[in-house]
Design a protein around this motif. Structure first.
Motif, mmCIF file in Angstrom:
data_model
loop_
_atom_site.group_PDB
_atom_site.id
_atom_site.type_symbol
_atom_site.label_atom_id
_atom_site.label_comp_id
_atom_site.label_asym_id
_atom_site.label_seq_id
_atom_site.Cartn_x
_atom_site.Cartn_y
_atom_site.Cartn_z
ATOM 1 N N ASP A 25 0.859 -1.186 0.000
ATOM 2 C CA ASP A 25 0.000 0.000 0.000
ATOM 3 C C ASP A 25 0.894 1.234 0.000
ATOM 4 N N SER A 26 0.508 2.222 -0.792
ATOM 5 C CA SER A 26 1.312 3.449 -0.866
ATOM 6 C C SER A 26 1.068 4.359 0.330
ATOM 7 N N GLY A 63 -7.632 5.503 1.811
ATOM 8 C CA GLY A 63 -7.979 4.941 3.108
ATOM 9 C C GLY A 63 -6.929 4.069 3.769
ATOM 10 N N GLY A 64 -5.769 3.905 3.130
ATOM 11 C CA GLY A 64 -4.721 3.080 3.742
ATOM 12 C C GLY A 64 -4.366 3.624 5.118
ATOM 13 N N ASP A 68 4.495 1.800 -4.103
ATOM 14 C CA ASP A 68 3.532 2.113 -5.147
ATOM 15 C C ASP A 68 3.358 0.915 -6.085
ATOM 16 N N VAL A 69 2.114 0.511 -6.264
ATOM 17 C CA VAL A 69 1.817 -0.668 -7.078
ATOM 18 C C VAL A 69 2.235 -0.465 -8.543
ATOM 19 N N LEU A 111 -6.644 -4.395 -4.855
ATOM 20 C CA LEU A 111 -7.615 -3.406 -4.355
ATOM 21 C C LEU A 111 -7.117 -1.970 -4.462
ATOM 22 N N SER A 151 -13.438 -4.682 -8.617
ATOM 23 C CA SER A 151 -14.029 -3.803 -9.629
ATOM 24 C C SER A 151 -15.207 -3.071 -8.992
ATOM 25 N N TYR A 209 -13.138 6.836 -13.782
ATOM 26 C CA TYR A 209 -12.955 5.740 -12.818
ATOM 27 C C TYR A 209 -13.637 4.474 -13.335
ATOM 28 N N LYS A 229 -11.878 0.984 -14.421
ATOM 29 C CA LYS A 229 -12.229 -0.311 -13.811
ATOM 30 C C LYS A 229 -12.659 -1.285 -14.913
ATOM 31 N N PRO A 257 -19.735 -0.015 -0.644
ATOM 32 C CA PRO A 257 -19.176 -0.634 0.566
ATOM 33 C C PRO A 257 -19.102 0.345 1.736
ATOM 34 N N TYR A 262 -15.740 9.274 -1.284
ATOM 35 C CA TYR A 262 -16.260 7.923 -1.499
ATOM 36 C C TYR A 262 -16.558 7.267 -0.158
ATOM 37 N N SER A 263 -17.342 6.185 -0.211
ATOM 38 C CA SER A 263 -17.771 5.466 0.992
ATOM 39 C C SER A 263 -18.489 6.404 1.966
HETATM 40 N N1 LIG Z 1 -15.348 2.750 -1.797
HETATM 41 C C1 LIG Z 1 -16.180 2.462 -2.778
HETATM 42 O O1 LIG Z 1 -17.265 3.074 -2.918
HETATM 43 C C2 LIG Z 1 -15.851 1.361 -3.764
HETATM 44 C C3 LIG Z 1 -16.872 0.815 -4.570
HETATM 45 C C4 LIG Z 1 -16.552 -0.191 -5.468
HETATM 46 C C5 LIG Z 1 -15.239 -0.631 -5.582
HETATM 47 N N2 LIG Z 1 -14.280 -0.080 -4.790
HETATM 48 C C6 LIG Z 1 -12.909 -0.547 -4.970
HETATM 49 O O2 LIG Z 1 -12.485 -1.234 -3.801
HETATM 50 C C7 LIG Z 1 -11.062 -1.096 -3.673
HETATM 51 C C8 LIG Z 1 -10.730 -0.672 -2.256
HETATM 52 O O3 LIG Z 1 -11.267 0.631 -2.052
HETATM 53 P P1 LIG Z 1 -11.704 1.159 -0.606
HETATM 54 O O4 LIG Z 1 -13.087 1.645 -0.721
HETATM 55 O O5 LIG Z 1 -11.334 0.158 0.421
HETATM 56 O O6 LIG Z 1 -10.795 2.476 -0.489
HETATM 57 P P2 LIG Z 1 -9.402 2.670 0.235
HETATM 58 O O7 LIG Z 1 -8.981 4.065 -0.051
HETATM 59 O O8 LIG Z 1 -9.500 2.260 1.650
HETATM 60 O O9 LIG Z 1 -8.451 1.625 -0.523
HETATM 61 C C9 LIG Z 1 -7.670 1.961 -1.633
HETATM 62 C C10 LIG Z 1 -6.236 1.683 -1.261
HETATM 63 O O10 LIG Z 1 -5.409 1.824 -2.404
HETATM 64 C C11 LIG Z 1 -4.187 2.356 -1.946
HETATM 65 N N3 LIG Z 1 -3.477 2.953 -3.067
HETATM 66 C C12 LIG Z 1 -3.859 4.019 -3.822
HETATM 67 N N4 LIG Z 1 -2.945 4.254 -4.771
HETATM 68 C C13 LIG Z 1 -1.976 3.321 -4.620
HETATM 69 C C14 LIG Z 1 -0.761 3.050 -5.309
HETATM 70 N N5 LIG Z 1 -0.392 3.790 -6.375
HETATM 71 N N6 LIG Z 1 0.019 2.017 -4.895
HETATM 72 C C15 LIG Z 1 -0.368 1.262 -3.813
HETATM 73 N N7 LIG Z 1 -1.505 1.480 -3.132
HETATM 74 C C16 LIG Z 1 -2.294 2.490 -3.531
HETATM 75 C C17 LIG Z 1 -4.589 3.378 -0.914
HETATM 76 O O11 LIG Z 1 -3.526 3.770 -0.074
HETATM 77 C C18 LIG Z 1 -5.693 2.633 -0.192
HETATM 78 O O12 LIG Z 1 -5.197 1.868 0.900
HETATM 79 C C19 LIG Z 1 -10.619 -0.089 -4.734
HETATM 80 O O13 LIG Z 1 -10.112 -0.795 -5.837
HETATM 81 C C20 LIG Z 1 -11.912 0.597 -5.117
HETATM 82 O O14 LIG Z 1 -11.885 1.105 -6.435
HETATM 83 C C21 LIG Z 1 -14.552 0.887 -3.859
#
Ligand SMILES: NC(=O)c1ccc[n+]([C@@H]2O[C@H](COP(=O)([O-])OP(=O)(O)OC[C@H]3O[C@@H](n4cnc5c(N)ncnc54)[C@H](O)[C@@H]3O)[C@@H](O)[C@H]2O)c1
Length: 302
Positions: free
Chosen positions: A11-12, A18-19, A37-38, A57, A101, A126, A130, A156, A168-169
């Motif tokens: 995780d970055s 949200g990390g 960074d991924v 994710l 996704s 976005y 996806k 979620p 978001y969320s």
């Molecule tokens: N939250 C929503 O409404 C929702 C809905 C559908 C799908 N999703 C998907 O679910 C997944 C998790 O999202 P979430 O809601 O838990 O949000 P989140 O922000 O908690 O998780 C996203 C994570 O990606 C990490 N990240 C971002 N850029 C990065 C990079 N370049 N390298 C490494 N890590 C990186 C962030 O630090 C974070 O921990 C995502 O793929 C998101 O698109 C989310």
């Protein structure tokens, strides 16, 4: 971790998302954590090297921001998927790649429950990115015989989600607003229906799908299957938390253009493949979320 797997987290910790290290409380000694960074191949490649399953994710998660930072959104949300697939392709034993996704790949939703066969016309970059990720998975499955799987998540929420902004969320953001005794603003009449799905149910679905051989190669909806009006959700938050109030305000212009219409996921594919069904209804989930932030909120407020 609870199942005895060796887990590596990449995780970055980009502050926009949200990390959060506090999310590892209690398991920090049982996971390997890499802050990186991924998109960077030399960071990613060694980590997927001996993996059996890669859960992807990482993303730029805000659909409205995707229009403000399109290239970054492409790189983080779609480019990262391609990077992961490429790193996995180089391995002799190819790991299963499971993508988080989004229902946003669909765009405007027609009447009735949303199936995996619905036409995909995303309304945001976005959603486009996806959808591109889903297509990358299917190409790698088809041409390189790599096991892949995409789960299209609806809305979620739950403990440990970010609550430092409203991009978001929103359930978690509203829980915070209510706990702080604030006024929660609802655009329009708030009658749009959404499908809210609790974090533990999502985790369970990811694990079950990853263990189901028949799920390989599929796109699978992941939602509660329950239609809830937006204002019903906000009211539930205010009632469960016990503080805060609701105010209805006009839609800002850009939001209405991104509005998808009512969404309720048809989850029969997920149920058929894995026997999964949601275990936590909205009020219970909101109560658990509020309880979590009552105890640990200070770790989530930036
Ligand atoms: N939250 C929503 O409404 C929702 C809905 C559908 C799908 N999703 C998907 O679910 C997944 C998790 O999202 P979430 O809601 O838990 O949000 P989140 O922000 O908690 O998780 C996203 C994570 O990606 C990490 N990240 C971002 N850029 C990065 C990079 N370049 N390298 C490494 N890590 C990186 C962030 O630090 C974070 O921990 C995502 O793929 C998101 O698109 C989310």
């Amino acid at each position: 971790v609870g199942l005895g797997a060796h887990v590596t987290l990449l995780d970055s910790l980009d502050p926009r998302y949200g990390g959060n290290r506090f999310n590892l409380q209690g398991i920090e000694d049982r996971v390997r954590t890499v802050v990186g960074d991924v998109r960077v191949t030399h960071v990613l490649a060694p980590l997927v090297h001996d993996a059996e399953i890669v859960f992807h994710l990482a993303a730029q998660v805000s659909y409205s921001d995707s229009l403000a930072i399109p290239v970054e959104d492409y790189e983080v949300t779609a480019g990262s998927t391609l990077q992961i697939l490429e790193c996995c392709r180089a391995m002799t034993a190819k790991p299963l790649v499971v993508l988080a996704s989004s229902r946003m790949v669909v765009g405007k939703v027609g009447p009735g429950p949303l199936t995996e066969e619905a036409p995909t016309n995303p309304l945001s970059l976005y959603g486009v990115h996806k959808l591109a990720s889903e297509k990358y998975l299917s190409i790698y499955q088809h041409f390189f015989d790599m096991p892949t799987l995409a789960l299209r998540i609806t809305n979620p929420y739950g403990p440990r989600q970010q609550i430092h902004h409203s991009k978001y969320s929103l359930v978690g953001w509203f829980v915070r607003q209510a706990m702080e005794g604030r006024t929660i603003k609802v655009f329009g009449e708030g009658t749009q229906r959404r499908d809210y799905i609790f974090a533990d149910d999502i985790g369970e679905a990811f694990l079950r799908c990853a263990a189901a051989p028949e799920a390989v190669g599929q796109v699978v909806n992941l939602g509660s299957g329950v239609a809830t009006e937006f204002r019903e959700m906000v009211t539930a938050v205010v009632e469960v938390v016990g503080t805060g109030r609701v105010e209805f305000v006009p839609w800002p212009e850009n939001y209405e253009r991104l509005e998808t219409g009512d969404v309720t996921a048809d989850t029969s594919r997920l149920h058929g493949l894995t026997g999964w069904q949601p275990g936590v209804d909205l009020r219970t989930g909101v109560a658990r979320t509020a309880e979590y932030y009552r105890h640990h909120g200070e770790h989530y407020i930036r």
